[in-house]
Motif scaffolding. Structure first.
Motif, PDB file in Angstrom:
ATOM      1  N   ASP A 105      11.095  -8.566  -5.488  1.00 35.53           N
ATOM      2  CA  ASP A 105       9.777  -7.869  -5.342  1.00 35.53           C
ATOM      3  C   ASP A 105      10.766  -6.813  -5.135  1.00 35.53           C
ATOM      4  N   THR A 106      11.809  -6.937  -3.550  1.00 36.85           N
ATOM      5  CA  THR A 106      12.205  -6.062  -3.488  1.00 36.85           C
ATOM      6  C   THR A 106      12.561  -5.204  -4.074  1.00 36.85           C
ATOM      7  N   MET A 107      13.460  -5.556  -5.371  1.00 38.91           N
ATOM      8  CA  MET A 107      14.045  -4.492  -5.606  1.00 38.91           C
ATOM      9  C   MET A 107      12.719  -3.674  -6.840  1.00 38.91           C
ATOM     10  N   PHE A 108      12.240  -4.704  -7.407  1.00 39.10           N
ATOM     11  CA  PHE A 108      10.666  -3.917  -7.465  1.00 39.10           C
ATOM     12  C   PHE A 108       9.912  -2.465  -6.902  1.00 39.10           C
ATOM     13  N   HIS A 109       9.732  -2.869  -5.727  1.00 38.57           N
ATOM     14  CA  HIS A 109       9.573  -1.388  -5.101  1.00 38.57           C
ATOM     15  C   HIS A 109      10.590  -0.408  -4.438  1.00 38.57           C
ATOM     16  N   LEU A 110      12.076  -0.925  -4.414  1.00 36.72           N
ATOM     17  CA  LEU A 110      12.917  -0.098  -4.223  1.00 36.72           C
ATOM     18  C   LEU A 110      13.136   0.900  -5.678  1.00 36.72           C
ATOM     19  N   GLN A 111      13.253   0.462  -6.921  1.00 37.86           N
ATOM     20  CA  GLN A 111      14.417   1.302  -7.638  1.00 37.86           C
ATOM     21  C   GLN A 111      13.157   2.668  -6.995  1.00 37.86           C
ATOM     22  N   PRO A 112      12.084   2.726  -7.860  1.00 35.66           N
ATOM     23  CA  PRO A 112      11.047   4.030  -8.612  1.00 35.66           C
ATOM     24  C   PRO A 112      11.882   5.158  -7.492  1.00 35.66           C
ATOM     25  N   LEU A 113      11.485   4.917  -6.423  1.00 31.19           N
ATOM     26  CA  LEU A 113      12.382   5.513  -5.348  1.00 31.19           C
ATOM     27  C   LEU A 113      13.394   6.013  -5.338  1.00 31.19           C
ATOM     28  N   MET A 114      14.157   4.935  -5.287  1.00 28.14           N
ATOM     29  CA  MET A 114      15.637   5.638  -5.760  1.00 28.14           C
ATOM     30  C   MET A 114      16.199   6.219  -7.016  1.00 28.14           C
ATOM     31  N   PHE A 115      15.313   6.068  -7.936  1.00 30.37           N
ATOM     32  CA  PHE A 115      15.465   7.197  -9.484  1.00 30.37           C
ATOM     33  C   PHE A 115      15.006   8.456  -8.433  1.00 30.37           C
ATOM     34  N   LEU A 116      13.610   8.046  -8.003  1.00 27.58           N
ATOM     35  CA  LEU A 116      13.270   9.854  -7.518  1.00 27.58           C
ATOM     36  C   LEU A 116      14.265   9.968  -6.506  1.00 27.58           C
ATOM     37  N   SER A 130       1.108  -1.213  -0.175  1.00 26.53           N
ATOM     38  CA  SER A 130      -0.116  -0.300  -0.183  1.00 26.53           C
ATOM     39  C   SER A 130       1.090   1.774   0.286  1.00 26.53           C
ATOM     40  N   TRP A 131       0.475   1.951  -0.322  1.00 31.55           N
ATOM     41  CA  TRP A 131       1.270   3.649  -0.721  1.00 31.55           C
ATOM     42  C   TRP A 131       1.416   4.232   1.070  1.00 31.55           C
ATOM     43  N   THR A 132       1.258   3.937   1.900  1.00 29.30           N
ATOM     44  CA  THR A 132       1.457   4.560   3.580  1.00 29.30           C
ATOM     45  C   THR A 132       2.611   3.721   3.557  1.00 29.30           C
ATOM     46  N   ASP A 133       2.362   1.238   3.366  1.00 30.38           N
ATOM     47  CA  ASP A 133       3.739   0.725   3.894  1.00 30.38           C
ATOM     48  C   ASP A 133       4.851   1.506   2.590  1.00 30.38           C
ATOM     49  N   TYR A 134       4.255   2.068   1.659  1.00 35.34           N
ATOM     50  CA  TYR A 134       5.874   1.982   0.870  1.00 35.34           C
ATOM     51  C   TYR A 134       6.485   3.299   0.770  1.00 35.34           C
ATOM     52  N   LEU A 135       5.314   4.787   1.346  1.00 31.96           N
ATOM     53  CA  LEU A 135       6.472   5.411   1.964  1.00 31.96           C
ATOM     54  C   LEU A 135       7.303   5.496   2.815  1.00 31.96           C
ATOM     55  N   ARG A 136       6.579   4.639   4.008  1.00 35.01           N
ATOM     56  CA  ARG A 136       6.957   4.442   5.500  1.00 35.01           C
ATOM     57  C   ARG A 136       7.958   3.808   5.540  1.00 35.01           C
ATOM     58  N   ARG A 137       7.903   2.060   5.590  1.00 32.53           N
ATOM     59  CA  ARG A 137       8.784   1.506   5.348  1.00 32.53           C
ATOM     60  C   ARG A 137       9.988   1.672   3.798  1.00 32.53           C
ATOM     61  N   VAL A 138       9.741   1.418   2.976  1.00 35.10           N
ATOM     62  CA  VAL A 138      10.480   1.328   2.425  1.00 35.10           C
ATOM     63  C   VAL A 138      11.057   2.904   1.746  1.00 35.10           C
TER      64      VAL A 138
END
Length: 307
Positions: free
Chosen positions: A199-210, A79-87
């Motif tokens: 799955d970890t890489m899939f979630h990390l890369q967009p925020l790393m790019f930004l 979820s966006w909440t977990d994504y922004l807070r945890r990842v």
């Protein structure tokens, strides 16, 4: 019978872990020299890193889609909440660690990079103690100091010091301590379902790019003295896809081999491999040149923690 089964399981797990670490070494060595080679003719390491992140994301998304089609089981989507807070904290720390490390190759040799980056194991220990992932033990401190000291002495005589590059790598080492501590915490949260490295890489890369984009926009677009930025950017697309695939393959083995532990053992070769004197290495460093380059690689340990 139970004892025998336990021994077999332990041996299998040890062999699997060793195989993943060796696999990581092979890809990591290639990527390190590739990045150093490319920065000799392409002076935009942050843009290069962002392109690598985009490629990793695409490969991860494709892998997830193929696995989902074959297993008929939906992959985890946070979820966006977990994504922004945890990842997000892990992604930002990872982006800065990788970005600053690649940036430093503009100024320093691979040997000085490795010698300085070996301090990452000390920062990993410090942050592991702060976040209570490890207990302070004399044996643990001794092992970390021996690893860092050994790596320092291993490359001491083959360095050409540059203050700007040294500061970039030291900053990357400090952030790397945060990175791998947060990565361990992220992977150990079973409720998130990110134990699979794809799955970890899939979630990390967009925020790393930004996370890297502001640095790229400031230092490689607004403040860059290059007279023709697009001609340099065009060179980045010339290298063969095999090394971009290496960047993708190195990460699963890295995450599988327990993130915080492998970060300590970074060893380096006595000297960096010099590129062949071709007129335009950025355009010719492709599939045909990979065997030539890898003949000169000296075996060494990189990120056996990795960390």
């Amino acid at each position: 019978m139970g004892r025998w089964a336990l021994d077999v399981a332990f041996v299998w797990k040890a062999v699997l872990t060793l195989g993943l670490v060796l696999l990581y070494y092979c890809f990591s060595i290639g990527i390190t020299f590739y990045n150093k080679w490319l920065t000799k003719s392409f002076h935009f390491p942050l843009f290069m890193t962002m392109l690598h992140l985009a490629v990793i994301f695409l490969f991860s998304a494709l892998s997830r889609a193929l696995v989902q089609c074959s297993s008929h089981r939906a992959r985890v989507v946070l979820s966006w909440t977990d994504y922004l807070r945890r990842v997000a904290p892990t992604a930002l720390a990872t982006a800065l660690d990788v970005g600053l490390s690649n940036w430093s190759f503009l100024y320093i040799t691979v040997s000085l990079y490795t010698m300085t980056k070996s301090s990452a194991v000390l920062f990993i220990l410090i942050f592991s103690l702060i976040f209570k992932l490890e207990e302070l033990r004399a044996a643990l401190v001794l092992v970390v100091l021996l690893i860092a000291g050994g790596l320092f002495m291993f490359t001491y005589k083959s360095t050409q010091f540059n203050m700007e590059g040294f500061a970039l790598v030291l900053g990357a080492s400090f952030i790397g301590g945060i990175r791998w501590t947060l990565t361990q915490m992220l992977l150990q949260k079973a409720e998130l379902g990110l134990q699979n490295p794809i799955d970890t890489m899939f979630h990390l890369q967009p925020l790393m790019f930004l996370g890297l984009f502001p640095l790229f926009a400031i230092f490689e677009v607004l403040l860059s003295p290059a007279p023709d930025k697009m001609s340099y950017i065009g060179r980045l697309f010339a290298p063969g896809g095999s090394l971009l695939l290496c960047i993708f393959l190195v990460l699963p083995s890295k995450f599988h081999s327990q993130p915080p532990a492998p970060a300590g053992c970074r060893a380096a070769p006595e000297g960096s491999r010099e590129p062949l004197p071709w007129r335009d290495p950025g355009l010719w460093f492709g599939l045909l040149r990979v065997p030539l380059g890898f003949q000169n690689l000296q075996p060494h340990s990189l990120h056996c923690r990795h960390f």
